[in-house]
Design a protein around this motif. Structure first.
Motif, PDB file in Angstrom:
ATOM      1  N   MET A   1     -24.248  37.445 -22.908  1.00  0.00           N
ATOM      2  CA  MET A   1     -25.911  37.615 -23.530  1.00  0.00           C
ATOM      3  C   MET A   1     -27.070  37.696 -22.784  1.00  0.00           C
ATOM      4  O   MET A   1     -28.468  37.436 -23.153  1.00  0.00           O
ATOM      5  CB  MET A   1     -26.414  37.660 -25.023  1.00  0.00           C
ATOM      6  N   PHE A   2     -27.001  36.386 -22.345  1.00  0.00           N
ATOM      7  CA  PHE A   2     -27.810  35.743 -21.118  1.00  0.00           C
ATOM      8  C   PHE A   2     -27.103  36.633 -19.814  1.00  0.00           C
ATOM      9  O   PHE A   2     -28.567  36.418 -19.145  1.00  0.00           O
ATOM     10  CB  PHE A   2     -27.432  33.780 -21.226  1.00  0.00           C
ATOM     11  N   SER A   3     -25.881  36.369 -19.140  1.00  0.00           N
ATOM     12  CA  SER A   3     -25.687  36.440 -17.902  1.00  0.00           C
ATOM     13  C   SER A   3     -26.115  37.941 -17.577  1.00  0.00           C
ATOM     14  O   SER A   3     -26.593  38.481 -16.628  1.00  0.00           O
ATOM     15  CB  SER A   3     -24.267  36.427 -17.318  1.00  0.00           C
TER      16      SER A   3
ATOM     17  N   TYR B   1     -32.258  36.516 -24.631  1.00  0.00           N
ATOM     18  CA  TYR B   1     -31.240  35.900 -24.748  1.00  0.00           C
ATOM     19  C   TYR B   1     -30.884  35.608 -26.712  1.00  0.00           C
ATOM     20  O   TYR B   1     -31.079  34.370 -27.173  1.00  0.00           O
ATOM     21  CB  TYR B   1     -31.346  34.673 -23.855  1.00  0.00           C
ATOM     22  N   MET B   2     -30.722  36.688 -27.671  1.00  0.00           N
ATOM     23  CA  MET B   2     -29.818  36.557 -28.345  1.00  0.00           C
ATOM     24  C   MET B   2     -28.719  36.564 -29.217  1.00  0.00           C
ATOM     25  O   MET B   2     -28.069  37.938 -28.282  1.00  0.00           O
ATOM     26  CB  MET B   2     -30.879  37.254 -28.907  1.00  0.00           C
TER      27      MET B   2
ATOM     28  N   ILE C   1     -31.985  24.863 -20.951  1.00  0.00           N
ATOM     29  CA  ILE C   1     -32.854  25.348 -19.834  1.00  0.00           C
ATOM     30  C   ILE C   1     -33.931  24.359 -20.284  1.00  0.00           C
ATOM     31  O   ILE C   1     -34.650  24.567 -18.853  1.00  0.00           O
ATOM     32  CB  ILE C   1     -32.531  27.191 -20.685  1.00  0.00           C
ATOM     33  N   ILE C   2     -34.640  24.659 -21.163  1.00  0.00           N
ATOM     34  CA  ILE C   2     -35.771  23.734 -21.165  1.00  0.00           C
ATOM     35  C   ILE C   2     -35.937  22.709 -20.705  1.00  0.00           C
ATOM     36  O   ILE C   2     -37.084  22.099 -20.615  1.00  0.00           O
ATOM     37  CB  ILE C   2     -36.875  24.698 -23.103  1.00  0.00           C
TER      38      ILE C   2
ATOM     39  N   PRO D   1     -23.223  28.139 -28.992  1.00  0.00           N
ATOM     40  CA  PRO D   1     -23.489  27.587 -27.348  1.00  0.00           C
ATOM     41  C   PRO D   1     -25.214  28.043 -27.166  1.00  0.00           C
ATOM     42  O   PRO D   1     -25.341  27.875 -26.077  1.00  0.00           O
ATOM     43  CB  PRO D   1     -22.162  29.237 -27.515  1.00  0.00           C
ATOM     44  N   CYS D   2     -25.076  29.221 -28.141  1.00  0.00           N
ATOM     45  CA  CYS D   2     -26.684  30.350 -27.054  1.00  0.00           C
ATOM     46  C   CYS D   2     -27.477  28.976 -27.333  1.00  0.00           C
ATOM     47  O   CYS D   2     -28.312  28.958 -26.603  1.00  0.00           O
ATOM     48  CB  CYS D   2     -26.875  31.405 -28.106  1.00  0.00           C
ATOM     49  N   GLU D   3     -28.112  28.444 -28.873  1.00  0.00           N
ATOM     50  CA  GLU D   3     -29.597  27.650 -28.546  1.00  0.00           C
ATOM     51  C   GLU D   3     -29.418  26.596 -27.953  1.00  0.00           C
ATOM     52  O   GLU D   3     -30.209  25.639 -27.706  1.00  0.00           O
ATOM     53  CB  GLU D   3     -29.158  27.847 -30.032  1.00  0.00           C
TER      54      GLU D   3
END
Length: 309
Positions: A187-189, A176-177, A79-80, A71-73
């Motif tokens: 780690m994002f929010s 965001y890692m 986003i990109i 989910p992180c990547e």
């Protein structure tokens, strides 16, 4: 081309049971100027076929395929790829009210905020909708203080009850890692809430959050996983000191990040690993304050169980 008002990112991995309901709720938003970015994270079920069918019916829906990266990547890739003024996230097994993004976007523009947050989160399963999740707030607020942003760390650190200015998301990407799926969204929010120039809160948009046995929160973790989660929170604290946040706010944020870290790690350890592994995990942190807090929580739970008996 004129950029859409909101890019909605939907990370997807083997979600065929719920995906049609999720995408239907997004295609039927009252805010029409949106793009819906479906990122297929290496699904092996019928998810891609469902997305392609929706793409054929609605040109705003886009499919991006990638190898399974977690989910992180997946969110970072979204986003990109996003072109919207704001970015929102919706999990593939959830759905939103038809005015969800219109109300959030209106609130964000009205207050010129980097983030607009809703307090209206309703858990549900295949049988019923449960009472609203307690967000810690009872009414809308034009702008959140550092203390109020920190309250969100503890109550609703999820990314999907918010929309974010795209420029903010791009600034947060280096922070965001997440090595683990547990607590990954925090780690994002959390860095986003810290780095945002202004955060506004509204009690109008409604998000429906699915509860089921296969959720990440119900998946057992190992000592290594919990230690990685612990280190991820510490990395946020380290990055916090590298930013230009004022001293008083930094103290507030650090205190509450530690509270969130301890809660997540304690809970995951109690659910997942044996007593010997818990001791090993606590020792590996090399953090005396954490170890004392961990032992105090354990003693409290033992005492509470004795009282109950």
């Amino acid at each position: 081309m004129i950029a859409p008002k909101v890019s909605i990112i939907v990370p997807i991995f083997n979600a065929e049971m719920y995906l049609a309901e999720c995408l239907s709720s997004l295609c039927n938003q009252t805010l029409k100027d949106i793009e819906i970015i479906c990122i297929n994270d290496g699904s092996t079920d019928n998810s891609v076929a469902i997305i392609k069918k929706v793409c054929a019916q609605d040109s705003r829906v886009k499919l991006i395929n990638q190898q399974n990266m977690g989910p992180c990547e997946t969110r970072k890739n979204g986003i990109i790829q996003a072109s919207g003024e704001y970015i929102g996230f919706v999990d593939s097994d959830d759905y939103v009210d038809s005015r969800f993004f219109e109300l959030l976007y209106t609130a964000a523009c009205r207050e010129q905020a980097d983030i607009a947050v809703t307090t209206e989160i309703f858990p549900f399963d295949d049988r019923r909708v449960f009472p609203k999740k307690d967000s810690g707030f009872s009414k809308s607020k034009k702008a959140l203080t550092a203390c109020e942003r920190a309250k969100l760390f503890l109550r609703t650190a999820v990314p999907w009850n918010k929309i974010y200015k795209k420029e903010l998301c791009l600034r947060v990407l280096p922070y965001y890692m997440a090595e683990e799926k547990w607590g990954e969204d925090n780690m994002f929010s959390i860095p986003s809430l810290i780095m945002a120039n202004k955060v506004t809160l509204t009690s109008d948009p409604i998000y429906f959050y699915r509860q089921h046995a296969s959720s990440i929160c119900h998946t057992p973790a190992k000592t290594k996983n919990i230690l990685n989660l612990y280190n991820s929170y510490n990395m946020i604290i380290k990055k916090l000191y590298e930013s230009n946040i004022n001293k008083n706010d930094t103290i507030i944020y650090k205190k509450n990040i530690i509270r969130r870290r301890n809660f997540d790690c304690f809970q995951l350890a109690e659910q997942s690993i044996s007593i010997s592994e818990r001791i090993s995990f606590a020792l590996q942190t090399k953090d005396v304050q954490f170890q004392i807090a961990y032992l105090a929580r354990k003693a409290y739970n033992i005492f509470k169980n004795i009282i109950k008996k």
